[in-house]
Write a protein that holds these residues in place. Structure first.
Motif, PDB file in Angstrom:
ATOM      1  N   GLU A 230      14.383  -2.999  -0.017  1.00 21.43           N
ATOM      2  CA  GLU A 230      14.448  -3.181  -1.468  1.00 21.43           C
ATOM      3  C   GLU A 230      13.828  -4.520  -1.858  1.00 21.43           C
ATOM      4  OE1 GLU A 230      17.737  -2.838  -5.082  1.00 21.43           O
ATOM      5  OE2 GLU A 230      18.398  -3.106  -3.005  1.00 21.43           O
ATOM      6  N   TYR A 231      14.039  -5.525  -1.038  1.00 24.99           N
ATOM      7  CA  TYR A 231      13.446  -6.842  -1.299  1.00 24.99           C
ATOM      8  C   TYR A 231      11.984  -6.884  -0.857  1.00 24.99           C
ATOM      9  CZ  TYR A 231      12.210 -11.710  -0.484  1.00 24.99           C
ATOM     10  OH  TYR A 231      11.550 -12.915  -0.473  1.00 24.99           O
ATOM     11  N   ILE A 232      11.696  -6.323   0.319  1.00 22.65           N
ATOM     12  CA  ILE A 232      10.357  -6.428   0.890  1.00 22.65           C
ATOM     13  C   ILE A 232       9.318  -5.724   0.026  1.00 22.65           C
ATOM     14  CG2 ILE A 232       8.920  -5.750   2.851  1.00 22.65           C
ATOM     15  CD1 ILE A 232      10.793  -8.149   3.368  1.00 22.65           C
ATOM     16  N   VAL A 233       9.621  -4.518  -0.455  1.00 25.86           N
ATOM     17  CA  VAL A 233       8.640  -3.753  -1.243  1.00 25.86           C
ATOM     18  C   VAL A 233       8.282  -4.497  -2.526  1.00 25.86           C
ATOM     19  CG1 VAL A 233       8.277  -1.596  -2.523  1.00 25.86           C
ATOM     20  CG2 VAL A 233       9.282  -1.531  -0.235  1.00 25.86           C
ATOM     21  N   GLN A 234       9.228  -5.233  -3.072  1.00 24.13           N
ATOM     22  CA  GLN A 234       8.953  -5.998  -4.294  1.00 24.13           C
ATOM     23  C   GLN A 234       7.876  -7.054  -4.090  1.00 24.13           C
ATOM     24  OE1 GLN A 234      12.664  -7.678  -5.625  1.00 24.13           O
ATOM     25  NE2 GLN A 234      13.633  -5.679  -5.934  1.00 24.13           N
TER      26      GLN A 234
ATOM     27  N   GLU B 200      -0.623  -1.701  -2.342  1.00 25.17           N
ATOM     28  CA  GLU B 200       0.153  -1.542  -1.118  1.00 25.17           C
ATOM     29  C   GLU B 200       1.369  -0.639  -1.348  1.00 25.17           C
ATOM     30  OE1 GLU B 200      -0.561  -5.734   1.272  1.00 25.17           O
ATOM     31  OE2 GLU B 200       0.787  -5.716  -0.461  1.00 25.17           O
ATOM     32  N   ILE B 201       2.011  -0.788  -2.482  1.00 24.61           N
ATOM     33  CA  ILE B 201       3.148   0.069  -2.807  1.00 24.61           C
ATOM     34  C   ILE B 201       2.713   1.521  -2.893  1.00 24.61           C
ATOM     35  CG2 ILE B 201       4.815   0.646  -4.620  1.00 24.61           C
ATOM     36  CD1 ILE B 201       5.048  -2.341  -5.218  1.00 24.61           C
ATOM     37  N   GLU B 202       1.582   1.766  -3.545  1.00 23.24           N
ATOM     38  CA  GLU B 202       1.086   3.132  -3.690  1.00 23.24           C
ATOM     39  C   GLU B 202       0.768   3.744  -2.326  1.00 23.24           C
ATOM     40  OE1 GLU B 202       1.054   6.194  -5.618  1.00 23.24           O
ATOM     41  OE2 GLU B 202       1.046   4.424  -6.910  1.00 23.24           O
TER      42      GLU B 202
ATOM     43  N   ILE C 239      14.131   1.618  -3.376  1.00 24.71           N
ATOM     44  CA  ILE C 239      13.227   0.593  -2.853  1.00 24.71           C
ATOM     45  C   ILE C 239      11.879   0.577  -3.579  1.00 24.71           C
ATOM     46  CG2 ILE C 239      14.313   0.689  -0.590  1.00 24.71           C
ATOM     47  CD1 ILE C 239      11.921   2.227   0.445  1.00 24.71           C
ATOM     48  N   GLY C 240      11.685   1.468  -4.551  1.00 29.08           N
ATOM     49  CA  GLY C 240      10.487   1.418  -5.381  1.00 29.08           C
ATOM     50  C   GLY C 240       9.328   2.254  -4.904  1.00 29.08           C
ATOM     51  N   LEU C 241       9.586   3.316  -4.143  1.00 28.91           N
ATOM     52  CA  LEU C 241       8.497   4.136  -3.612  1.00 28.91           C
ATOM     53  C   LEU C 241       8.430   5.532  -4.236  1.00 28.91           C
ATOM     54  CD1 LEU C 241       8.403   3.191   0.170  1.00 28.91           C
ATOM     55  CD2 LEU C 241       7.057   2.275  -1.720  1.00 28.91           C
TER      56      LEU C 241
END
Length: 363
Positions: free
Chosen positions: A250-254, A260-262, A323-325
């Motif tokens: 959760e922290y790392i993806v931010q 990179e997220i995509e 985590i934002g994915l």
């Protein structure tokens, strides 16, 4: 003992004499280890801080130390489940009413049930070896001190899981299936990818998350008390692993760029598609001479398996969202799989410390 290096995983079913299956007894000198080489451009990192930056991760690490278990002393291996009874609840069989299955006599149906159980547990075994290898990589490449400690403790957890599933398959079933190609392809991708955060996503979120749901199902439908006890202990470990992955990522993806997220969101989707196919025991169908494509479709269409698949992904989707994915580009793809409905389900980010801290056999 000798080591045979192979270019691909063996595809043959193995039989062990303890369960009365035909196999030559082997002494220690006759055992030949079969090894497959993989190459990875792993970039490791020291950590020179040694300070605990995240109390949650450190607490999970301490729980892992406290709740260690030993299959030799914490499980009663003297128990044996009768082989003339089905290993799982009959209602969980997706082939009830399927013509090739119904054409089998009672002995054939029983044999199919045990082979299917051996296949499922064999995939657990192979998946746990993959988790063992990935966790050892994470200990080297994770950048923070807390993550290195936890990855080291997880490596020991995975070693116990490999040891225990292997013993159960050899001593209590006597049949071991090769690794499913779909599971193997995902493990290969995770192990050989140079990006450490992708290893976290692939193992801690996808493979471990699906395994945790699958273990819970196996605990419910299995009829062997010993296997239930094994799964109970494994679940305790896996729950910590998934919780660690969600809280850390959760922290790392931010910290990643939108590109990179995509890229990682697309990888997570593709990994889910691969793992969906990993649920189809094609190797068992081949062993029984069935039409593999037709049997695969039976599994996909069976109501019990549709419910099972959705249950498996009910943990993955909210964790990916947390985590934002679950980006705009992959959301329609997950919806097409019929699993986006779990987006608002509780994730594993909110840690239930009371549940994770229970003694091994409490409740």
């Amino acid at each position: 003992m000798a080591i045979d290096y192979v270019s691909r995983a063996p595809g043959a079913i193995r039989y062990f004499p303890e369960a009365g299956e035909p196999a030559a007894a082997m002494g220690e000198r006759e055992v030949r280890d079969v090894a497959e080489i993989f190459q990875t451009p792993l970039t490791g990192s020291y950590n020179w801080d040694y300070e605990s930056a995240d109390g949650r991760i450190r607490k999970l690490y301490r729980l892992g130390k406290t709740l260690n278990w030993n299959q030799e002393s914490d499980l009663d291996w003297s128990r044996s489940f009768p082989r003339d009874q089905p290993p799982v609840e009959p209602g969980f069989n997706p082939f009830n009413g399927y013509a090739p299955f119904e054409a089998l006599d009672e002995a054939g149906k029983l044999r199919f049930g045990w082979h299917n159980q051996a296949w499922t547990l064999s995939q657990f075994l192979h998946g746990e070896q993959g988790a063992l290898l990935v966790a050892s990589q994470l200990a080297a490449c994770a950048p923070t001190f807390d993550a290195k400690l936890y990855a080291a403790s997880q490596t020991f957890d995975e070693a116990r899981h490999v040891e225990t599933f292997n013993r159960y398959l050899q001593e209590k079933i006597g049949i071991q299936y090769p690794v499913n190609p779909h599971l193997k392809s995902l493990l290969d991708k995770i192990l050989t990818d140079p990006r450490w955060d992708l290893k976290f996503i692939g193992m801690q979120i996808i493979i471990e998350g699906l395994a945790l749901a699958a273990f819970n199902t196996m605990k419910m439908v299995s009829l062997d008390p010993l296997l239930k006890d094994i799964i109970h202990l494994v679940i305790r470990d896996e729950a910590r692993h998934v919780t660690f992955g969600v809280n850390y990522l959760e922290y790392i993806v931010q910290q990643l760029s939108p590109e990179e997220i995509e890229e990682r969101a697309q990888f997570a989707y593709e990994a889910c598609v691969v793992m969906r196919e990993r649920l189809v025991a094609t190797e068992v169908f081949e062993e029984f001479g069935w039409d593999v494509a037709a049997a695969r479709q039976q599994v996909l269409d069976a109501a019990v398996m549709e419910h099972f698949r959705k249950f498996l992904f009910s943990r993955i989707i909210p964790n990916l969202g947390r985590i934002g994915l679950l980006t705009d580009s992959v959301r329609p793809k997950f919806e097409a799989l019929g699993i986006l409905e779990y987006e608002t389900a509780p994730s594993d980010a909110d840690i239930d410390w009371a549940e994770l801290s229970k003694p091994l056999y409490a409740g």
